[in-house]
Scaffold this active site. Structure first.
Site, PDB file in Angstrom:
ATOM      1  N   SER A  69       0.872  -1.166   0.000  1.00  0.00           N
ATOM      2  CA  SER A  69       0.000   0.000   0.000  1.00  0.00           C
ATOM      3  C   SER A  69       0.910   1.217   0.000  1.00  0.00           C
ATOM      4  O   SER A  69       1.867   1.275   0.766  1.00  0.00           O
ATOM      5  CB  SER A  69      -0.890  -0.002   1.244  1.00  0.00           C
ATOM      6  N   GLU A  76      -0.109  18.757  -6.565  1.00  0.00           N
ATOM      7  CA  GLU A  76      -1.381  18.814  -7.277  1.00  0.00           C
ATOM      8  C   GLU A  76      -2.380  17.767  -6.785  1.00  0.00           C
ATOM      9  O   GLU A  76      -3.456  17.650  -7.329  1.00  0.00           O
ATOM     10  CB  GLU A  76      -1.126  18.616  -8.779  1.00  0.00           C
ATOM     11  N   SER A  77      -2.061  16.974  -5.778  1.00  0.00           N
ATOM     12  CA  SER A  77      -2.914  16.006  -5.090  1.00  0.00           C
ATOM     13  C   SER A  77      -2.159  14.723  -4.758  1.00  0.00           C
ATOM     14  O   SER A  77      -1.227  14.770  -3.974  1.00  0.00           O
ATOM     15  CB  SER A  77      -4.216  15.706  -5.827  1.00  0.00           C
TER      16      SER A  77
END
Length: 144
Positions: A69, A76-77
């Site tokens: 994970s 930008e995110s």
């Protein structure tokens, strides 16, 4: 065609959104491609770089079922991944704000690494200004 329908070729030209959220499902991947934390970290960072993103940080974790994970935080995110080697499956999110980032370039990098036999991609335009607030629009599901 009803007046509120949008022709698919004109879809992105008519939508003014705060960002795009790519949902990518990869199936039939070799398990060895889904269990190496360093390799997955490297490919997600490469994908963000190729897309033109500004990388801030990253964090990756080995899961009990031998999957990985991880997230790459970008100015930008974000880019994120969850892998399931026992299923040959990876779930990937790419969310970018603005028009500078090229998510399709990132997708090409990811597809090259994971060698999926089945790919499902959906693009969601988010932050679309409506009269009473903001909404999202789900683009066509693309299966390869």
């Amino acid at each position: 065609m009803a007046s509120n329908c949008i022709k698919s070729k004109d879809y992105l030209e008519l939508i003014s959104s705060a960002g795009q959220h790519y949902l990518i499902e990869l199936s039939g991947c070799p398990s060895t491609h889904l269990s190496s934390t360093p390799s997955i970290k490297d490919v997600l960072l490469e994908a963000a770089h190729e897309a033109g993103a500004t990388i801030i940080s990253s964090s990756f974790h080995k899961l009990p079922h031998n999957g990985v994970s991880g997230v790459v935080l970008i100015a930008e995110s974000h880019f994120s991944i969850h892998t399931y080697p026992n299923l040959g499956y990876a779930a990937i999110d790419i969310y970018t704000c603005g028009k500078k980032i090229k998510p399709e370039k990132a997708v090409k990098v990811l597809l090259g690494m994971f060698e999926a036999k089945f790919i499902c991609k959906t693009v969601v335009d988010r932050g679309i200004k409506e009269v009473d607030g903001y909404s999202h629009r789900i683009g066509p599901r693309v299966v390869v």
